[in-house]
Design a protein around this motif. Sequence first.
Motif, PDB file in Angstrom:
ATOM      1  N   ARG A  99       0.865  -1.351   0.079  1.00 58.30           N
ATOM      2  CA  ARG A  99       0.077   0.107   0.107  1.00 58.30           C
ATOM      3  C   ARG A  99       1.060   1.032   0.136  1.00 58.30           C
ATOM      4  NH1 ARG A  99      -4.777   2.248   2.026  1.00 58.30           N
ATOM      5  NH2 ARG A  99      -4.642   4.571   2.085  1.00 58.30           N
ATOM      6  N   GLY A 100       0.731   2.072  -1.234  1.00 55.48           N
ATOM      7  CA  GLY A 100       1.581   3.228  -1.129  1.00 55.48           C
ATOM      8  C   GLY A 100       1.453   4.180  -2.293  1.00 55.48           C
ATOM      9  N   PRO A 101       2.152   5.178  -2.380  1.00 56.11           N
ATOM     10  CA  PRO A 101       3.015   5.721  -1.417  1.00 56.11           C
ATOM     11  C   PRO A 101       2.130   6.137  -0.348  1.00 56.11           C
ATOM     12  CG  PRO A 101       3.828   6.430  -3.628  1.00 56.11           C
ATOM     13  CD  PRO A 101       2.640   5.751  -3.651  1.00 56.11           C
ATOM     14  N   THR A 102       2.711   5.834   1.040  1.00 55.19           N
ATOM     15  CA  THR A 102       2.135   6.190   2.156  1.00 55.19           C
ATOM     16  C   THR A 102       2.660   6.805   3.298  1.00 55.19           C
ATOM     17  OG1 THR A 102       0.458   5.200   3.555  1.00 55.19           O
ATOM     18  CG2 THR A 102       2.459   3.947   3.214  1.00 55.19           C
ATOM     19  N   VAL A 103       2.024   7.358   4.254  1.00 53.18           N
ATOM     20  CA  VAL A 103       3.007   8.174   5.530  1.00 53.18           C
ATOM     21  C   VAL A 103       3.506   7.152   6.062  1.00 53.18           C
ATOM     22  CG1 VAL A 103       1.257   9.765   5.392  1.00 53.18           C
ATOM     23  CG2 VAL A 103       0.690   8.152   6.941  1.00 53.18           C
ATOM     24  N   THR A 104       4.816   7.494   6.652  1.00 53.86           N
ATOM     25  CA  THR A 104       5.311   6.780   7.741  1.00 53.86           C
ATOM     26  C   THR A 104       4.528   6.502   9.013  1.00 53.86           C
ATOM     27  OG1 THR A 104       7.379   7.949   7.002  1.00 53.86           O
ATOM     28  CG2 THR A 104       7.454   6.654   9.338  1.00 53.86           C
ATOM     29  N   GLY A 105       4.666   5.388   9.407  1.00 55.78           N
ATOM     30  CA  GLY A 105       3.902   4.945  10.777  1.00 55.78           C
ATOM     31  C   GLY A 105       2.401   4.706  10.422  1.00 55.78           C
ATOM     32  N   ALA A 106       2.104   4.256   9.295  1.00 60.90           N
ATOM     33  CA  ALA A 106       1.028   3.852   9.121  1.00 60.90           C
ATOM     34  C   ALA A 106       0.889   2.284   8.639  1.00 60.90           C
ATOM     35  CB  ALA A 106       0.132   4.443   8.062  1.00 60.90           C
ATOM     36  N   TRP A 107      -0.080   1.716   9.255  1.00 63.15           N
ATOM     37  CA  TRP A 107      -0.230  -0.114   8.675  1.00 63.15           C
ATOM     38  C   TRP A 107      -1.621  -0.415   8.479  1.00 63.15           C
ATOM     39  CZ3 TRP A 107       0.530   1.100  13.983  1.00 63.15           C
ATOM     40  CH2 TRP A 107      -0.312   0.524  14.720  1.00 63.15           C
ATOM     41  N   TYR A 108      -1.620  -1.179   7.611  1.00 62.90           N
ATOM     42  CA  TYR A 108      -3.214  -1.521   7.061  1.00 62.90           C
ATOM     43  C   TYR A 108      -3.558  -2.907   7.272  1.00 62.90           C
ATOM     44  CZ  TYR A 108      -1.997   2.908   5.078  1.00 62.90           C
ATOM     45  OH  TYR A 108      -1.692   4.204   5.136  1.00 62.90           O
ATOM     46  N   THR A 109      -4.776  -3.087   7.777  1.00 63.55           N
ATOM     47  CA  THR A 109      -5.360  -4.672   8.041  1.00 63.55           C
ATOM     48  C   THR A 109      -6.448  -4.998   7.182  1.00 63.55           C
ATOM     49  OG1 THR A 109      -6.936  -3.864   9.593  1.00 63.55           O
ATOM     50  CG2 THR A 109      -4.635  -4.183  10.432  1.00 63.55           C
ATOM     51  N   GLU A 110      -7.134  -4.232   6.104  1.00 60.80           N
ATOM     52  CA  GLU A 110      -8.087  -4.588   5.315  1.00 60.80           C
ATOM     53  C   GLU A 110      -7.508  -4.721   3.879  1.00 60.80           C
ATOM     54  OE1 GLU A 110     -11.024  -4.839   6.345  1.00 60.80           O
ATOM     55  OE2 GLU A 110     -10.642  -4.343   8.420  1.00 60.80           O
ATOM     56  N   GLU A 111      -7.935  -5.820   3.461  1.00 60.21           N
ATOM     57  CA  GLU A 111      -7.365  -6.151   2.066  1.00 60.21           C
ATOM     58  C   GLU A 111      -7.698  -5.032   1.039  1.00 60.21           C
ATOM     59  OE1 GLU A 111      -9.402  -9.935   0.869  1.00 60.21           O
ATOM     60  OE2 GLU A 111      -8.757  -9.683  -1.317  1.00 60.21           O
ATOM     61  N   ARG A 112      -8.957  -4.443   1.305  1.00 59.95           N
ATOM     62  CA  ARG A 112      -9.231  -3.228   0.343  1.00 59.95           C
ATOM     63  C   ARG A 112      -8.318  -2.006   0.270  1.00 59.95           C
ATOM     64  NH1 ARG A 112     -11.521   0.569   3.376  1.00 59.95           N
ATOM     65  NH2 ARG A 112     -12.701  -0.222   5.425  1.00 59.95           N
ATOM     66  N   GLU A 113      -7.484  -2.032   1.372  1.00 58.58           N
ATOM     67  CA  GLU A 113      -6.660  -0.965   1.609  1.00 58.58           C
ATOM     68  C   GLU A 113      -5.244  -1.076   0.788  1.00 58.58           C
ATOM     69  OE1 GLU A 113      -6.662  -1.285   5.989  1.00 58.58           O
ATOM     70  OE2 GLU A 113      -7.377   0.940   5.748  1.00 58.58           O
ATOM     71  N   TYR A 114      -5.212  -2.202   0.219  1.00 58.58           N
ATOM     72  CA  TYR A 114      -3.793  -2.596  -0.536  1.00 58.58           C
ATOM     73  C   TYR A 114      -4.066  -2.604  -2.013  1.00 58.58           C
ATOM     74  CZ  TYR A 114      -1.596  -3.829   3.842  1.00 58.58           C
ATOM     75  OH  TYR A 114      -1.102  -3.994   5.108  1.00 58.58           O
ATOM     76  N   GLY A 115      -3.261  -2.076  -2.707  1.00 51.61           N
ATOM     77  CA  GLY A 115      -3.401  -1.926  -4.276  1.00 51.61           C
ATOM     78  C   GLY A 115      -2.461  -2.748  -5.079  1.00 51.61           C
ATOM     79  N   ASP A 116      -1.632  -3.273  -4.460  1.00 52.70           N
ATOM     80  CA  ASP A 116      -0.389  -4.314  -5.319  1.00 52.70           C
ATOM     81  C   ASP A 116      -0.428  -5.770  -4.560  1.00 52.70           C
ATOM     82  OD1 ASP A 116       1.306  -1.636  -5.562  1.00 52.70           O
ATOM     83  OD2 ASP A 116       0.176  -2.349  -7.470  1.00 52.70           O
ATOM     84  N   TRP A 117      -0.464  -6.581  -5.442  1.00 55.25           N
ATOM     85  CA  TRP A 117      -0.510  -8.195  -4.567  1.00 55.25           C
ATOM     86  C   TRP A 117       0.721  -8.978  -5.547  1.00 55.25           C
ATOM     87  CZ3 TRP A 117      -3.760  -9.438  -0.562  1.00 55.25           C
ATOM     88  CH2 TRP A 117      -4.489  -8.606   0.068  1.00 55.25           C
ATOM     89  N   GLY A 118       1.228  -9.810  -4.698  1.00 55.97           N
ATOM     90  CA  GLY A 118       2.056 -10.886  -5.449  1.00 55.97           C
ATOM     91  C   GLY A 118       1.029 -12.131  -5.917  1.00 55.97           C
ATOM     92  N   GLN A 119       1.634 -12.850  -6.331  1.00 57.61           N
ATOM     93  CA  GLN A 119       1.004 -14.126  -6.977  1.00 57.61           C
ATOM     94  C   GLN A 119       0.564 -15.281  -5.995  1.00 57.61           C
ATOM     95  OE1 GLN A 119       4.213 -13.823  -7.092  1.00 57.61           O
ATOM     96  NE2 GLN A 119       4.852 -15.988  -6.546  1.00 57.61           N
TER      97      GLN A 119
END
Length: 127
Positions: A99-119
């Motif tokens: 998820r990014g680019p994003t601010v320092t200190g942030a983390w995300y736990t929801e699938e919908r918050e991430y934009g890039d995924w591996g296989q």
Amino acid sequence: QVQLVESGGGLVQPGSSLRLSCVGSGDTFSDYAMGWFRQAPGREREFVAAITRVGRKTSLSGSVKGRFTISRDNAKSTVYLQMNSLKADDTGVYYCAARGPTVTGAWYTEEREYGDWGQGTQVTVSS
């Protein structure tokens, strides 16, 4: 945007350990918060762990807390998931997400918050 490639999965016995790796390429890796998710057969994908851009803060799901650790090495553009005391319930495909680019200190736990995924990489825990 980052391209992500996971590795390190395999077939192990209960109680064993595995370390998953996820290498990013493309955009500046250190600009991205990272996460690990997993999907067991017949179940929805679920959150496992998250880490902030520079790795000072982490978050783990309750089912893996005390057994799994997430870390990152930005010089190697890699995020790790150290998995100890593996159980049969840990079986599934493990995905790395960014998820990014994003601010320092942030983390995300929801699938919908991430934009890039591996296989994904398969982890099977069985005796």
